[in-house]
Design a protein around this motif. Structure first.
Motif, PDB file in Angstrom:
ATOM      1  N   GLN A   1       0.822  -1.209   0.000  1.00  0.00           N
ATOM      2  CA  GLN A   1       0.000   0.000   0.000  1.00  0.00           C
ATOM      3  C   GLN A   1       0.857   1.261   0.000  1.00  0.00           C
ATOM      4  OE1 GLN A   1      -2.165  -1.196   3.592  1.00  0.00           O
ATOM      5  NE2 GLN A   1      -4.079  -1.061   2.423  1.00  0.00           N
ATOM      6  N   ALA A   2       1.896   1.283   0.844  1.00  0.00           N
ATOM      7  CA  ALA A   2       2.750   2.469   0.930  1.00  0.00           C
ATOM      8  C   ALA A   2       3.455   2.744  -0.386  1.00  0.00           C
ATOM      9  CB  ALA A   2       3.774   2.296   2.055  1.00  0.00           C
ATOM     10  N   ALA A   3       3.760   1.684  -1.131  1.00  0.00           N
ATOM     11  CA  ALA A   3       4.410   1.866  -2.427  1.00  0.00           C
ATOM     12  C   ALA A   3       3.515   2.613  -3.405  1.00  0.00           C
ATOM     13  CB  ALA A   3       4.798   0.507  -3.015  1.00  0.00           C
ATOM     14  N   GLY A   4       2.206   2.596  -3.165  1.00  0.00           N
ATOM     15  CA  GLY A   4       1.287   3.312  -4.045  1.00  0.00           C
ATOM     16  C   GLY A   4       0.914   4.694  -3.566  1.00  0.00           C
TER      17      GLY A   4
ATOM     18  N   LYS B   1      -4.195  -4.295  -8.460  1.00  0.00           N
ATOM     19  CA  LYS B   1      -3.488  -5.524  -8.778  1.00  0.00           C
ATOM     20  C   LYS B   1      -2.022  -5.411  -8.388  1.00  0.00           C
ATOM     21  CE  LYS B   1      -6.229  -7.536 -12.528  1.00  0.00           C
ATOM     22  NZ  LYS B   1      -6.176  -8.189 -13.854  1.00  0.00           N
ATOM     23  N   VAL B   2      -1.439  -6.553  -8.057  1.00  0.00           N
ATOM     24  CA  VAL B   2      -0.010  -6.635  -7.732  1.00  0.00           C
ATOM     25  C   VAL B   2       0.645  -7.571  -8.741  1.00  0.00           C
ATOM     26  CG1 VAL B   2       1.695  -7.300  -6.003  1.00  0.00           C
ATOM     27  CG2 VAL B   2      -0.469  -6.246  -5.292  1.00  0.00           C
ATOM     28  N   PHE B   3       1.714  -7.088  -9.368  1.00  0.00           N
ATOM     29  CA  PHE B   3       2.448  -7.875 -10.350  1.00  0.00           C
ATOM     30  C   PHE B   3       3.871  -8.116  -9.862  1.00  0.00           C
ATOM     31  CE2 PHE B   3      -0.849  -5.863 -12.837  1.00  0.00           C
ATOM     32  CZ  PHE B   3      -1.166  -6.770 -13.838  1.00  0.00           C
ATOM     33  N   PRO B   4       4.453  -9.279 -10.146  1.00  0.00           N
ATOM     34  CA  PRO B   4       5.881  -9.461  -9.873  1.00  0.00           C
ATOM     35  C   PRO B   4       6.697  -8.566 -10.799  1.00  0.00           C
ATOM     36  CG  PRO B   4       5.011 -11.335 -11.084  1.00  0.00           C
ATOM     37  CD  PRO B   4       3.837 -10.486 -10.721  1.00  0.00           C
ATOM     38  N   LEU B   5       7.885  -8.180 -10.354  1.00  0.00           N
ATOM     39  CA  LEU B   5       8.720  -7.234 -11.099  1.00  0.00           C
ATOM     40  C   LEU B   5       8.955  -7.665 -12.537  1.00  0.00           C
ATOM     41  CD1 LEU B   5      10.402  -4.648 -10.996  1.00  0.00           C
ATOM     42  CD2 LEU B   5      12.311  -6.013 -10.098  1.00  0.00           C
ATOM     43  N   GLU B   6       9.122  -8.972 -12.752  1.00  0.00           N
ATOM     44  CA  GLU B   6       9.407  -9.439 -14.107  1.00  0.00           C
ATOM     45  C   GLU B   6       8.200  -9.286 -15.043  1.00  0.00           C
ATOM     46  OE1 GLU B   6       8.688 -13.168 -11.513  1.00  0.00           O
ATOM     47  OE2 GLU B   6       9.710 -11.221 -11.374  1.00  0.00           O
ATOM     48  N   GLN B   7       7.022  -8.948 -14.491  1.00  0.00           N
ATOM     49  CA  GLN B   7       5.841  -8.719 -15.312  1.00  0.00           C
ATOM     50  C   GLN B   7       5.495  -7.230 -15.405  1.00  0.00           C
ATOM     51  OE1 GLN B   7       2.500 -11.187 -14.166  1.00  0.00           O
ATOM     52  NE2 GLN B   7       3.720 -13.048 -14.164  1.00  0.00           N
ATOM     53  N   ALA B   8       6.517  -6.385 -15.316  1.00  0.00           N
ATOM     54  CA  ALA B   8       6.302  -4.935 -15.365  1.00  0.00           C
ATOM     55  C   ALA B   8       5.598  -4.522 -16.649  1.00  0.00           C
ATOM     56  CB  ALA B   8       7.629  -4.197 -15.226  1.00  0.00           C
ATOM     57  N   ALA B   9       5.961  -5.124 -17.775  1.00  0.00           N
ATOM     58  CA  ALA B   9       5.320  -4.772 -19.041  1.00  0.00           C
ATOM     59  C   ALA B   9       3.834  -5.085 -19.000  1.00  0.00           C
ATOM     60  CB  ALA B   9       5.998  -5.508 -20.195  1.00  0.00           C
TER      61      ALA B   9
ATOM     62  N   ILE C   1      -1.638   0.209  -9.138  1.00  0.00           N
ATOM     63  CA  ILE C   1      -1.048  -1.037  -9.612  1.00  0.00           C
ATOM     64  C   ILE C   1       0.362  -1.109  -9.040  1.00  0.00           C
ATOM     65  CG2 ILE C   1      -0.389  -2.374 -11.649  1.00  0.00           C
ATOM     66  CD1 ILE C   1      -2.419  -0.575 -13.204  1.00  0.00           C
ATOM     67  N   ILE C   2       0.718  -2.229  -8.417  1.00  0.00           N
ATOM     68  CA  ILE C   2       1.977  -2.310  -7.680  1.00  0.00           C
ATOM     69  C   ILE C   2       2.854  -3.437  -8.234  1.00  0.00           C
ATOM     70  CG2 ILE C   2       3.041  -2.606  -5.403  1.00  0.00           C
ATOM     71  CD1 ILE C   2       1.334  -0.086  -5.650  1.00  0.00           C
ATOM     72  N   LEU C   3       4.163  -3.182  -8.266  1.00  0.00           N
ATOM     73  CA  LEU C   3       5.145  -4.213  -8.587  1.00  0.00           C
ATOM     74  C   LEU C   3       5.868  -4.640  -7.314  1.00  0.00           C
ATOM     75  CD1 LEU C   3       6.883  -2.694 -11.770  1.00  0.00           C
ATOM     76  CD2 LEU C   3       5.141  -4.475 -11.713  1.00  0.00           C
ATOM     77  N   VAL C   4       6.110  -5.942  -7.172  1.00  0.00           N
ATOM     78  CA  VAL C   4       6.871  -6.440  -6.028  1.00  0.00           C
ATOM     79  C   VAL C   4       8.035  -7.283  -6.538  1.00  0.00           C
ATOM     80  CG1 VAL C   4       4.906  -6.424  -4.449  1.00  0.00           C
ATOM     81  CG2 VAL C   4       5.365  -8.470  -5.814  1.00  0.00           C
TER      82      VAL C   4
END
Length: 260
Positions: A72-75, A233-241, A256-259
């Motif tokens: 949440q904080a990342a957004g 939605k949360v996506f893994p970093l490798e799915q940034a595209a 939308i967040i990347l982890v």
């Protein structure tokens, strides 16, 4: 060789971050290793936040609110700072004022609705019908379906227009009271802003800035229940595209967040 700012390539994207301090540089006194922090370092220059580790000036971070997860904080940083600096720092939003927020369910919009309500404003937001309950739940006093209603004709007497969506100023400027504020967030509206400033309205294009004090203000709002970050939605970093493709559909609600 890495670019130093927008327009220089190659350029590693990303600014919103939240995580744990792993190391500090000489002279840093605000944080210690192990602190949980969030921020928007470097904007608009390259921060390279789409990564497992990020470096940045200590005064472009703040302690993460205890009531928010790292996701949440990342957004919160970029969108929250944008909303705060537009509504409060620029337009000086006060209690009793009427504010129009297009795209009230979007990344900036859903935080702007909450910030405006925390200031005691009367909030009119636009959203598709399916998102009306969500936007009302954020505190909006009125929610209008922009797909079926001409918002420019429906709304009257707004004191502040937060132009979150490019290309709408010509239609929405008429909703404002004489001397009202237009704060545009998109460079595509720069020329329209110049024209509106000649009509008696106060109009400006605003680019968000990293600001420790504003981050700490946002952090203070979160645990009191006055500010919630909705993560779609949360996506893994490798799915940034793929995350970008989802964002470009315009159907996301909140962030939308990347982890890593």
């Amino acid at each position: 060789m890495r670019g130093g700012g927008l327009g220089h390539f190659p350029f590693s994207v990303g600014w919103d971050v939240s995580g744990v301090v792993r190391a500090i540089g000489a002279g840093v006194t605000r944080f210690e290793v192990g602190d949980e922090v969030f921020g928007m370092p470097g904007f608009p220059f390259e921060a390279g936040a789409y990564a497992e580790f990020v470096t940045g000036p200590s005064r472009q971070f703040a302690l993460k609110p205890s009531g928010l997860s790292h996701v949440q904080a990342a957004g919160l940083s970029l969108a929250g700072l944008t909303a705060w600096q537009a509504l409060v720092s620029t337009a000086g939003l006060e209690a009793g004022r009427r504010v129009l927020i297009p795209a009230g369910a979007g990344g900036v919009g859903h935080l702007a609705v909450q910030i405006a309500k925390s200031r005691g404003a009367y909030v009119i937001a636009t959203a598709s019908t399916a998102k009306h309950d969500f936007v009302r739940g954020l505190g909006a006093d009125e929610v209008i379906d922009y797909r079926s209603v001409d918002v420019g004709s429906r709304v009257d007497g707004a004191d502040v227009l937060l132009a979150t969506v490019a290309g709408q100023l010509e239609n929405l400027a008429g909703t404002l009271t004489p001397g009202g504020w237009v704060v545009a967030l998109n460079g595509a509206d720069a020329e329209a802003v110049q024209q509106l400033s000649k009509t008696g309205l106060r109009a400006g294009f605003m680019l968000v800035e990293p600001d420790r004090a504003d981050l700490e203000t946002l952090a203070a709002l979160a645990p009191s229940g006055g500010l919630t970050v909705h993560v779609d939605k949360v996506f893994p970093l490798e799915q940034a595209a793929e995350a970008h493709r989802f964002g470009e559909t315009g159907r996301s609600t909140g962030k939308i967040i990347l982890v890593p």
